[in-house]
Design an enzyme around this catalytic site. Structure first.
Site, mmCIF file in Angstrom:
data_model
loop_
_atom_site.group_PDB
_atom_site.id
_atom_site.type_symbol
_atom_site.label_atom_id
_atom_site.label_comp_id
_atom_site.label_asym_id
_atom_site.label_seq_id
_atom_site.Cartn_x
_atom_site.Cartn_y
_atom_site.Cartn_z
ATOM 1 N N LYS A 1 0.841 -1.195 0.000
ATOM 2 C CA LYS A 1 0.000 0.000 0.000
ATOM 3 C C LYS A 1 0.878 1.248 0.000
ATOM 4 O O LYS A 1 1.881 1.316 0.720
ATOM 5 C CB LYS A 1 -0.909 -0.026 1.228
ATOM 6 N N SER B 1 -9.235 2.747 2.731
ATOM 7 C CA SER B 1 -8.198 3.339 1.906
ATOM 8 C C SER B 1 -7.267 2.330 1.244
ATOM 9 O O SER B 1 -6.366 2.712 0.499
ATOM 10 C CB SER B 1 -7.359 4.300 2.746
ATOM 11 N N SER C 1 -10.283 0.762 6.842
ATOM 12 C CA SER C 1 -9.562 0.844 5.571
ATOM 13 C C SER C 1 -9.086 -0.482 5.018
ATOM 14 O O SER C 1 -8.764 -0.573 3.828
ATOM 15 C CB SER C 1 -8.359 1.788 5.714
#
Length: 523
Positions: A101, A176, A200
């Site tokens: 990520k 996210s 997230s």
């Protein structure tokens, strides 16, 4: 997973079993790929090249992958293959490609956090988790997209553009960790990292039909956290199956000296993952935790899944939790964390979501902070008490199906207007406040045809038991096509969606390393 003995004879070459096609290789879960690598039936080089080919074919349709590191990944894959030929002991993730990520630093690989001020940021060292996963044999292939600084459940930013849902790229992939979830769902990667404060990990996993685990705070050490004693932000694993999540978690756990919440957990607690007896499982369930508006269709889908589970478990009963101040507590504690991280940053360099959190933080008092922490403590105790009566809790992950990514957030749920950009995520952030581990488990599709997931909540630091119960439920749900993990139509994703990236410009180059992707117009 047993390492290969040092004395084991090595074949002259390492190749895929029965000349399997790229599609067959990528359809395997990570644990299956790793087993083949361990038996010298799958080459790390072939696996990486299959992933790169899938990224080239499908990523233009979903925009999940941002910066890439293919050349160094190829060097690492060749080294992994050489270790196989030499009969060396193999680490847990040996030869498995990994997506990181874009909030985690990767040495020599662009890390933007989706923020225009970090467009050229090239870290000189890996984040602690990335370094740990490299030591475990993972091959960092690329970065996965995230909202600006990870703020929001819609993966779009002014650097890389938006990530589309692999089941319909016009819709939100969640956030996210949306880039990680979309990359996993499309089999571009077998494993990916995520992070979770208000959902997230769980949100994009749910909407993309993959598995995401929010671990107990401190299980995955993270020395970057500004508020070292806060249990809100965690790092965690994402994959296509519970077993794969357990494999990645086993390689992720461990104390970090600069993370006061971290502790030395044993990787063997998580891998190999032990079986659980579903017939002895006691389940508590809730549709809304008493605080969250939930779409009627989501409620009906949840009831159908609970109906499918009920005959196979020892107990399934509704459970009530006192979460009256969850919204207030999360407002204060989230704003406090954002103020610690971004309070000194020029507001012009921050997204609207980030600025909203900072404005909220500056209006709170010390009395508000004390009230919020007391409320969080009551919520944590309420969950702990409930989990003496049952083994896990089941709830929805999200209150609505995916909506267009062009809408920044859900402004209404079940006819109720949301107070801010994250209020519609109460099903997730209420669990965050409890600090208990939670997992998004794919379970068929909702009434709109999009992926649906169950949120499973376990006991604090009972992550291994949660994973065991989750795998038992996953196997049960997989026995029925209506409740099995859904898969996107990969053929339909061979059509690029240039609107996700906005205006394409030439790829920038940093210190000779080409960076895949574009610099997009603000979204």
């Amino acid at each position: 997973m047993s390492p290969a003995p040092a004395s084991a004879p090595a074949p002259a070459a390492v190749s895929t079993q029965a000349a399997a096609s790229n599609d067959e290789i990528l359809a395997l879960d990570a644990a299956g790929q790793r087993r083949l690598i361990g038996r010298r039936a799958l080459s790390p080089v072939e696996l990486l090249e299959a992933c790169i080919a899938r990224i080239d074919a499908v990523n233009p349709a979903v925009n999940a992958i941002c910066a890439t590191d293919f050349e160094r990944a190829r060097i690492a894959a060749r080294a992994a293959e050489a270790a196989l030929r030499a009969g060396q002991p193999l680490p847990l993730l040996h030869g498995l490609p990994l997506g990181v990520k874009d909030l985690l630093d990767t040495e020599g690989l662009l890390t933007t956090c989706g923020n225009v001020g970090l467009r050229g940021h090239l870290p000189n060292a890996d984040a602690a988790l990335v370094a740990r996963l490299r030591r475990a044999g993972a091959i960092v292939a690329c970065k996965t997209n995230t909202p600006d600084m990870g703020a929001g459940a819609n993966t779009r930013n002014a650097v890389w553009g938006a990530t589309g849902n692999p089941f319909d790229p016009r819709l939100n992939a969640g956030g996210s960790s949306g880039g990680s979830a979309a990359a996993l769902a499309t089999e571009m990667l077998p494993l990916a990292t995520g992070s979770d404060t208000g959902g997230s990990l769980r949100i994009p996993a749910a909407w993309c039909g993959v598995v995401g685990l929010r671990p107990s705070p401190g299980l995955v050490g993270d020395p970057r956290r500004m508020l070292g004693w806060s249990g809100l932000p965690v790092l965690g694993p994402m994959a296509r199956s519970v077993e794969d999540v357990a494999l990645l978690l086993a390689a992720s756990v461990g104390a970090e000296r600069e993370d006061p919440l971290s502790w030395d957990a044993a990787p063997t607690d998580f891998w190999p993952l032990r079986d659980a007896d579903l017939s002895r499982l006691r389940v508590g369930c809730t549709e809304d935790f008493g605080i969250a508006p939930v779409d009627a269709g989501i409620r009906r889908t949840l009831r159908a899944r609970l109906g499918a589970i009920a005959p196979h478990v020892a107990l399934l009963q509704p459970i009530e939790l006192d979460m009256r101040e969850a919204d207030f507590a999360f407002d204060v504690l989230r704003a406090e964390a954002f103020l610690a991280s971004f309070g000194d940053v020029d507001p012009a360099a921050l997204s609207a979501n980030l600025r909203a959190n900072l404005e909220l933080a500056r209006g709170f008092t010390l009395a508000d902070r004390a009230r919020a922490h007391a409320a969080q403590t009551r919520i944590a105790r309420a969950f702990a008490h409930a989990l003496t009566q049952v083994d896990i809790l089941i709830a929805p992950v999200l209150p609505i199906p995916p909506f267009p990514w062009t809408e920044l957030y859900a402004q209404q749920v079940d006819g109720q207007r949301m107070a801010n950009y994250y209020r519609w995520l109460a099903l997730c952030y209420g669990v965050t406040l409890s600090t208990h581990p939670a997992l998004a488990l794919p379970s068929g599709r909702d009434e709109t045809g999009m992926p649906f997931a169950l949120q499973l909540v376990g006991r604090l630091r009972g992550d291994a038991q949660l994973l065991m119960h989750a795998r038992a439920l996953e196997r049960l749900l997989a026995s029925d096509p209506q409740t099995a993990r859904p898969r996107p139509d990969l053929f339909a994703l061979h059509t690029p969606r240039p609107e996700l990236k906005a205006i394409v410009t030439h790829p920038p180059v940093y210190e000779g390393l080409p960076v895949s992707g574009v610099i997009a117009a603000p979204v």
